[in-house]
Design a protein around this motif. Sequence first.
Motif, PDB file in Angstrom:
ATOM      1  N   UNK A  13       9.718   0.239  -3.266  1.00  0.00           N
ATOM      2  CA  UNK A  13       8.797   1.173  -2.060  1.00  0.00           C
ATOM      3  C   UNK A  13       7.519  -0.001  -1.899  1.00  0.00           C
ATOM      4  N   UNK A  14       7.304   0.137  -3.005  1.00  0.00           N
ATOM      5  CA  UNK A  14       5.988  -1.084  -3.107  1.00  0.00           C
ATOM      6  C   UNK A  14       6.122  -2.678  -2.747  1.00  0.00           C
ATOM      7  N   UNK A  15       7.179  -3.257  -2.986  1.00  0.00           N
ATOM      8  CA  UNK A  15       7.453  -4.496  -2.648  1.00  0.00           C
ATOM      9  C   UNK A  15       7.416  -4.328  -0.986  1.00  0.00           C
ATOM     10  N   UNK A  16       8.347  -2.857  -0.542  1.00  0.00           N
ATOM     11  CA  UNK A  16       8.248  -3.085   0.677  1.00  0.00           C
ATOM     12  C   UNK A  16       6.938  -2.920   1.378  1.00  0.00           C
ATOM     13  N   UNK A  17       5.918  -2.356   1.366  1.00  0.00           N
ATOM     14  CA  UNK A  17       4.753  -1.579   1.848  1.00  0.00           C
ATOM     15  C   UNK A  17       3.807  -3.256   1.235  1.00  0.00           C
ATOM     16  N   UNK A  18       4.330  -4.697   0.188  1.00  0.00           N
ATOM     17  CA  UNK A  18       3.183  -5.759   0.021  1.00  0.00           C
ATOM     18  C   UNK A  18       3.823  -6.480   1.205  1.00  0.00           C
ATOM     19  N   UNK A  19       4.792  -6.528   1.538  1.00  0.00           N
ATOM     20  CA  UNK A  19       5.546  -7.454   2.612  1.00  0.00           C
ATOM     21  C   UNK A  19       5.783  -6.904   4.180  1.00  0.00           C
ATOM     22  N   UNK A  20       4.931  -5.724   4.076  1.00  0.00           N
ATOM     23  CA  UNK A  20       5.291  -5.546   5.541  1.00  0.00           C
ATOM     24  C   UNK A  20       3.437  -5.935   6.371  1.00  0.00           C
ATOM     25  N   UNK A  21       4.129  -6.427   7.570  1.00  0.00           N
ATOM     26  CA  UNK A  21       2.637  -7.259   8.456  1.00  0.00           C
ATOM     27  C   UNK A  21       1.523  -6.129   7.841  1.00  0.00           C
ATOM     28  N   UNK A  22      -0.200  -6.759   8.199  1.00  0.00           N
ATOM     29  CA  UNK A  22      -0.938  -5.339   8.134  1.00  0.00           C
ATOM     30  C   UNK A  22      -0.686  -5.005   8.601  1.00  0.00           C
ATOM     31  N   UNK A  23      -1.230  -2.992   8.906  1.00  0.00           N
ATOM     32  CA  UNK A  23      -1.251  -2.216   9.953  1.00  0.00           C
ATOM     33  C   UNK A  23      -2.622  -1.731   9.252  1.00  0.00           C
ATOM     34  N   UNK A  24      -2.741  -1.349  10.766  1.00  0.00           N
ATOM     35  CA  UNK A  24      -4.977  -1.054   9.931  1.00  0.00           C
ATOM     36  C   UNK A  24      -4.686   1.254  10.450  1.00  0.00           C
ATOM     37  N   UNK A  25      -3.632   0.829  11.233  1.00  0.00           N
ATOM     38  CA  UNK A  25      -3.393   2.567  11.686  1.00  0.00           C
ATOM     39  C   UNK A  25      -1.865   3.737  11.381  1.00  0.00           C
TER      40      UNK A  25
END
Length: 247
Positions: A13-25
């Motif tokens: 889950x954490x690696x998925x969070x790190x790899x996803x495109x940045x999101x600001x909302x």
Amino acid sequence: MLNEFGYHVGQWDISRFRERPPQDSFTVFDLEWHLLPDVWPGNAIATKLFTSWLPYEEIDSFLEVGCGAGVTAVIAAMRGCSQVCALDINPAAADTARLNAMRHGVGDKVTALTSDLFSELDKDTTFDLIYWNSPFVEAPAGHDYRSQIDYAAFDSDYKVHGAFFAGLEQHMSKTTRVFLGFSETLGNPQRLHELAAESGFTASVYRKEEIALPADYAGPRTSDGEGEGPTSFVYVLYEFRRTAPNA
Ligand SMILES: C[S@@+](CC[C@H](N)C(=O)[O-])C[C@H]1O[C@@H](n2cnc3c(N)ncnc32)[C@H](O)[C@@H]1O
């Protein structure tokens, strides 16, 4: 014993969070929310379940430990709690919670603080309800916390869970209710209950739900890659009471 399966899912889950495109909302509860970098987005299934189950109508002051983006704290204020404190060890989370409280018109009711558990609260401040959607994945001693986001998922040796129970009493009145959001599939419930008992608390299940894994779930099925593994994750909102009054 460490829940190896939970630890693998947490890492995924954490690696998925790190790899996803940045999101600001993000969107949850039909509202749009700010999200600063390295903050846990508040549209996760656990956040949605626990936030919709808590009994806001019965209380006035609300403490959210580990507020992340502040969704639960803001909803508590929107549902009538007049004094809401949102704290998080991650400074960007406290900032995000503050931004979201202002965005949703409850900036005057929500105070957001950077705080390691209760460390930044005045010593004898008490609340009607204390709640934490905890980083319920137990990590082994020496787990490598690479950045703030790791604190949203992992607790090495459940040290922070132990400190949470040990620090509660100071912020409780005789009638304070204590809730902890947890996953029995991904966490270590036995160790959690032992730590609570060491500080004089015992748990009851306030509400529980089993969520089937979505068809597109791409995370680990088992800790060793063998066999079928669970087909659902169990999320539970525990209520903790003192084993003996004022023990
Ligand atoms: C599972 S996330 C929940 C975030 C948010 N409450 C939600 O439901 O979306 C756990 C949160 O606890 C915070 N946390 C972890 N250790 C902490 C500590 N020692 N003191 C305060 N917050 C902590 C993390 O930074 C993270 O924001």
